[in-house]
Design an enzyme around this catalytic site. Sequence first.
Site, short mmCIF file in Angstrom:
data_model
loop_
_atom_site.label_atom_id
_atom_site.label_comp_id
_atom_site.label_asym_id
_atom_site.label_seq_id
_atom_site.Cartn_x
_atom_site.Cartn_y
_atom_site.Cartn_z
N ASP A 32 -25.51 -28.19 -12.83
CA ASP A 32 -26.19 -28.17 -11.53
C ASP A 32 -25.81 -29.35 -10.63
OD1 ASP A 32 -27.49 -29.73 -13.39
OD2 ASP A 32 -29.44 -28.75 -13.19
N HIS A 86 -35.65 -31.73 -20.64
CA HIS A 86 -36.90 -32.20 -20.02
C HIS A 86 -38.13 -32.06 -20.92
CE1 HIS A 86 -34.95 -32.79 -16.22
NE2 HIS A 86 -34.66 -31.51 -16.06
N HIS A 108 -30.21 -33.40 -13.09
CA HIS A 108 -31.57 -33.95 -13.24
C HIS A 108 -31.58 -35.00 -14.35
CE1 HIS A 108 -32.12 -29.84 -11.58
NE2 HIS A 108 -32.99 -30.46 -10.80
N ASP A 141 -26.13 -33.34 -16.47
CA ASP A 141 -27.00 -32.45 -15.69
C ASP A 141 -27.47 -33.23 -14.46
OD1 ASP A 141 -29.00 -29.83 -16.42
OD2 ASP A 141 -29.82 -31.29 -15.00
ZN LIG Z 1 -30.81 -29.82 -14.26
#
Ligand SMILES: [Zn+2]
Length: 378
Positions: free
Chosen positions: A260, A136, A173, A171
Amino acid sequence: MASRKAIFIYSTELEKHSYPPEHPFNTVRAKKTRQIINSMGLLSGSGITEVAPVPAERIVLKKFHSARYLHALRNASKGRWDVEALNMGIGTSDCPIFNGLYEYAVLATGATLIGAKQILSGSADIAFNPSGGFHHAGPERAAGFCYINDVALACMVLAEQGKRVLYLDVDVHHGDGVAYAFYDRSDVMTISLHESPASLFPGTGFADEIGEGEGKGYCVNIPLPIGTYDKMYMKVFNDVAVPLMTAYNADVIVFELGADALVGDPLAHLCVTNNSYAEIINFLLSLNKPILATGGGGYNVDNTARAWALAWSVLCGDGDEYDMNLGVGGVMLESTDWQGGLRDREFVVRSQQREMVLPGIETTIETLKKNVFPIHGL
Ligand SMILES: [Zn+2]
């Protein structure tokens, strides 16, 4: 790739600093992963070595991050923090300041970069840094628990050496920092499978974000509805990601293996099991190209460590074989819930969940087949 040379990148130096105790990002996951694979005998022998990271050099960090940002990050790490730093996301609840944060971020990044370096020199075909995957972070922005974008940097370093890079991010996200770093480039294809941005941070990564200019069609976003389970996850992976990866024909793969997306993660809402991760890794291995894998998210610590240990065992050979022959038990994993080895139990899906998930999956597949496939002659 006849006999693969695999390196596991870790040192206890990485444990010197950690996020504040109330923060969900737990750096102990790498240590736990190492403990499991070490007890399985998968840290040495038959082409496997453990490599200690060295801090990333500032000149390399500046390939992606601004000098102003790196300066603010280092100062914050020493307790000198101001509103300019806060405006760059440093010192928020997601990206708190803690003692040694700069040293930690630079060493974790160095760990990923040493993997890239060894792959470039031919010393390694497989590299895994469970302490990496900070997808990120932006050029001048700390975000989503990430300060320095080790994976974007690794892709850059590999692309600079003329490699066609495939970046695959599982992931939960959206891998926004990496996707946008290469949004207008075709020498790095980014593919991110993630929970729909409508329901999860960072709110980007819709299927119609496909890159621009030279990079149009080389940024692939695969958003998934809440409740997505193995069968649907693998359907979209096989229908969309596999043909694109095959057509792209990369020289090297960077694989962000956030855990996750696994069922039971406290920060997200998917129901994937680590069996899907193993299947994905087996596909990547079938491409017969070097793989640089990193950790990432994963907020159920035990499930994450187990998933990464399974990933490593599959990367090194045959996960099932190690699992069954060694009979890895619940005691060793410090858990009484999982006694059958590293693999998750099958997740039982009810018809209501099936009906909820399928339309979103079909929309994603349709959108990508329409917008991205033709660019690759598919
Ligand atoms: Zn994540």
